[in-house]
Scaffold this motif. Structure first.
Motif, mmCIF file in Angstrom:
data_model
loop_
_atom_site.group_PDB
_atom_site.id
_atom_site.type_symbol
_atom_site.label_atom_id
_atom_site.label_comp_id
_atom_site.label_asym_id
_atom_site.label_seq_id
_atom_site.Cartn_x
_atom_site.Cartn_y
_atom_site.Cartn_z
ATOM 1 N N VAL A 56 -9.634 10.685 4.152
ATOM 2 C CA VAL A 56 -9.818 9.258 4.382
ATOM 3 C C VAL A 56 -10.090 8.566 3.057
ATOM 4 O O VAL A 56 -10.834 9.076 2.225
ATOM 5 C CB VAL A 56 -11.004 9.021 5.354
ATOM 6 N N TRP A 57 -9.446 7.398 2.847
ATOM 7 C CA TRP A 57 -9.745 6.579 1.676
ATOM 8 C C TRP A 57 -9.504 5.117 2.016
ATOM 9 O O TRP A 57 -8.837 4.796 2.998
ATOM 10 C CB TRP A 57 -8.936 7.021 0.459
ATOM 11 N N ILE A 58 -10.056 4.238 1.188
ATOM 12 C CA ILE A 58 -9.873 2.802 1.350
ATOM 13 C C ILE A 58 -9.129 2.285 0.124
ATOM 14 O O ILE A 58 -9.528 2.552 -1.008
ATOM 15 C CB ILE A 58 -11.222 2.069 1.509
ATOM 16 N N THR A 59 -8.057 1.535 0.351
ATOM 17 C CA THR A 59 -7.262 0.997 -0.751
ATOM 18 C C THR A 59 -7.992 -0.201 -1.364
ATOM 19 O O THR A 59 -8.876 -0.778 -0.737
ATOM 20 C CB THR A 59 -5.873 0.554 -0.269
ATOM 21 N N PRO A 60 -7.605 -0.597 -2.583
ATOM 22 C CA PRO A 60 -8.230 -1.767 -3.197
ATOM 23 C C PRO A 60 -8.069 -3.052 -2.375
ATOM 24 O O PRO A 60 -8.873 -3.966 -2.492
ATOM 25 C CB PRO A 60 -7.500 -1.892 -4.541
ATOM 26 N N SER A 61 -7.038 -3.117 -1.521
ATOM 27 C CA SER A 61 -6.867 -4.301 -0.674
ATOM 28 C C SER A 61 -7.691 -4.216 0.603
ATOM 29 O O SER A 61 -7.675 -5.125 1.417
ATOM 30 C CB SER A 61 -5.391 -4.502 -0.335
ATOM 31 N N GLY A 62 -8.414 -3.106 0.798
ATOM 32 C CA GLY A 62 -9.322 -2.976 1.933
ATOM 33 C C GLY A 62 -8.769 -2.234 3.135
ATOM 34 O O GLY A 62 -9.430 -2.159 4.167
ATOM 35 N N ALA A 118 0.950 16.362 0.955
ATOM 36 C CA ALA A 118 1.228 14.953 1.236
ATOM 37 C C ALA A 118 0.221 14.000 0.606
ATOM 38 O O ALA A 118 0.508 12.815 0.474
ATOM 39 C CB ALA A 118 1.253 14.727 2.743
ATOM 40 N N PHE A 119 -0.938 14.496 0.206
ATOM 41 C CA PHE A 119 -1.987 13.581 -0.242
ATOM 42 C C PHE A 119 -1.581 12.730 -1.444
ATOM 43 O O PHE A 119 -1.689 11.505 -1.406
ATOM 44 C CB PHE A 119 -3.299 14.318 -0.550
ATOM 45 N N ILE A 120 -1.099 13.339 -2.515
ATOM 46 C CA ILE A 120 -0.784 12.577 -3.730
ATOM 47 C C ILE A 120 0.300 11.527 -3.466
ATOM 48 O O ILE A 120 0.103 10.346 -3.798
ATOM 49 C CB ILE A 120 -0.406 13.514 -4.899
ATOM 50 N N PRO A 121 1.455 11.875 -2.856
ATOM 51 C CA PRO A 121 2.441 10.823 -2.584
ATOM 52 C C PRO A 121 1.897 9.719 -1.669
ATOM 53 O O PRO A 121 2.147 8.544 -1.908
ATOM 54 C CB PRO A 121 3.598 11.552 -1.910
ATOM 55 N N ASN A 122 1.152 10.091 -0.641
ATOM 56 C CA ASN A 122 0.605 9.081 0.268
ATOM 57 C C ASN A 122 -0.401 8.185 -0.436
ATOM 58 O O ASN A 122 -0.434 6.972 -0.226
ATOM 59 C CB ASN A 122 -0.036 9.734 1.491
ATOM 60 N N PHE A 123 -1.227 8.771 -1.299
ATOM 61 C CA PHE A 123 -2.216 7.988 -2.054
ATOM 62 C C PHE A 123 -1.502 7.004 -2.987
ATOM 63 O O PHE A 123 -1.836 5.816 -3.025
ATOM 64 C CB PHE A 123 -3.145 8.916 -2.846
ATOM 65 N N VAL A 124 -0.509 7.493 -3.729
ATOM 66 C CA VAL A 124 0.228 6.632 -4.662
ATOM 67 C C VAL A 124 0.932 5.501 -3.907
ATOM 68 O O VAL A 124 0.868 4.338 -4.319
ATOM 69 C CB VAL A 124 1.231 7.455 -5.501
ATOM 70 N N HIS A 125 1.578 5.805 -2.789
ATOM 71 C CA HIS A 125 2.243 4.769 -1.999
ATOM 72 C C HIS A 125 1.241 3.745 -1.473
ATOM 73 O O HIS A 125 1.531 2.546 -1.424
ATOM 74 C CB HIS A 125 3.040 5.368 -0.848
ATOM 75 N N SER A 126 0.056 4.196 -1.087
ATOM 76 C CA SER A 126 -0.951 3.248 -0.597
ATOM 77 C C SER A 126 -1.438 2.342 -1.724
ATOM 78 O O SER A 126 -1.738 1.169 -1.502
ATOM 79 C CB SER A 126 -2.127 3.976 0.065
ATOM 80 N N ASP A 157 0.485 1.443 -4.332
ATOM 81 C CA ASP A 157 1.609 0.529 -4.535
ATOM 82 C C ASP A 157 1.571 -0.606 -3.508
ATOM 83 O O ASP A 157 1.733 -1.780 -3.848
ATOM 84 C CB ASP A 157 2.953 1.255 -4.433
ATOM 85 N N GLY A 158 1.358 -0.248 -2.257
ATOM 86 C CA GLY A 158 1.283 -1.252 -1.196
ATOM 87 C C GLY A 158 0.117 -2.198 -1.389
ATOM 88 O O GLY A 158 0.219 -3.409 -1.154
ATOM 89 N N SER A 159 -0.996 -1.660 -1.844
ATOM 90 C CA SER A 159 -2.177 -2.478 -2.112
ATOM 91 C C SER A 159 -1.901 -3.454 -3.248
ATOM 92 O O SER A 159 -2.308 -4.624 -3.203
ATOM 93 C CB SER A 159 -3.357 -1.571 -2.454
ATOM 94 N N HIS A 160 -1.195 -2.982 -4.267
ATOM 95 C CA HIS A 160 -0.838 -3.839 -5.396
ATOM 96 C C HIS A 160 0.005 -5.016 -4.926
ATOM 97 O O HIS A 160 -0.239 -6.178 -5.315
ATOM 98 C CB HIS A 160 -0.083 -3.003 -6.437
ATOM 99 N N VAL A 161 0.990 -4.759 -4.063
ATOM 100 C CA VAL A 161 1.831 -5.823 -3.522
ATOM 101 C C VAL A 161 0.977 -6.823 -2.730
ATOM 102 O O VAL A 161 1.100 -8.040 -2.905
ATOM 103 C CB VAL A 161 2.944 -5.246 -2.611
ATOM 104 N N ALA A 162 0.107 -6.309 -1.862
ATOM 105 C CA ALA A 162 -0.732 -7.182 -1.040
ATOM 106 C C ALA A 162 -1.634 -8.058 -1.900
ATOM 107 O O ALA A 162 -1.769 -9.264 -1.651
ATOM 108 C CB ALA A 162 -1.567 -6.344 -0.073
ATOM 109 N N LEU A 163 -2.250 -7.473 -2.923
ATOM 110 C CA LEU A 163 -3.142 -8.244 -3.791
ATOM 111 C C LEU A 163 -2.372 -9.260 -4.638
ATOM 112 O O LEU A 163 -2.874 -10.367 -4.890
ATOM 113 C CB LEU A 163 -3.973 -7.307 -4.669
ATOM 114 N N LEU A 164 -1.166 -8.895 -5.069
ATOM 115 C CA LEU A 164 -0.337 -9.833 -5.828
ATOM 116 C C LEU A 164 0.006 -11.052 -4.979
ATOM 117 O O LEU A 164 -0.167 -12.201 -5.419
ATOM 118 C CB LEU A 164 0.956 -9.156 -6.297
ATOM 119 N N ILE A 165 0.449 -10.823 -3.765
ATOM 120 C CA ILE A 165 0.824 -11.932 -2.887
ATOM 121 C C ILE A 165 -0.403 -12.774 -2.531
ATOM 122 O O ILE A 165 -0.336 -14.008 -2.526
ATOM 123 C CB ILE A 165 1.556 -11.410 -1.638
#
Length: 102
Positions: free
Chosen positions: A5-11, A55-63, A65-73
């Motif tokens: 379990v982890w929390i992305t920078p976008s929450g 799966a952890f590293i790819p899933n973490f990196v993708h999360s 990336d997604g957080s970066h997009v959300a925070l940018l928008i």
């Protein structure tokens, strides 16, 4: 034996839980031809350790990336800007006139 379990920078709360599967093959006849399908179902609460690790590293990196997009928008919208944004994984694009905003 627990999910990762982890929390992305976008929450966004992420819970990765790959479980072991059992499978059965079902056969049926359609127009005289035998068709087979493989049906998989989870084995109750059995974590697949190999899948979890792989799966952890790819899933973490993708999360991230997604957080970066959300925070940018979110940042662009907070500045009351309305621009076209195209994202693919960790790449961003916009119209030439809006590059300075992006």
């Amino acid at each position: 034996k627990l999910p990762i379990v982890w929390i992305t920078p976008s929450g966004l709360l992420i819970s990765q839980k790959y479980v072991k599967l059992t499978s059965i093959t079902l056969s049926t006849k359609v127009l005289g031809k035998t068709k087979r399908i493989l049906v998989k179902s989870p084995i109750k609460e059995k974590i697949n350790k190999i899948k979890q690790v792989n799966a952890f590293i790819p899933n973490f990196v993708h999360s991230m990336d997604g957080s970066h997009v959300a925070l940018l928008i979110k940042e662009i919208l907070s500045k009351e800007k309305n621009i076209n944004i195209l994202t693919v994984h960790d790449c961003f694009a916009t119209n030439a006139n809006d590059v300075y905003i992006l």
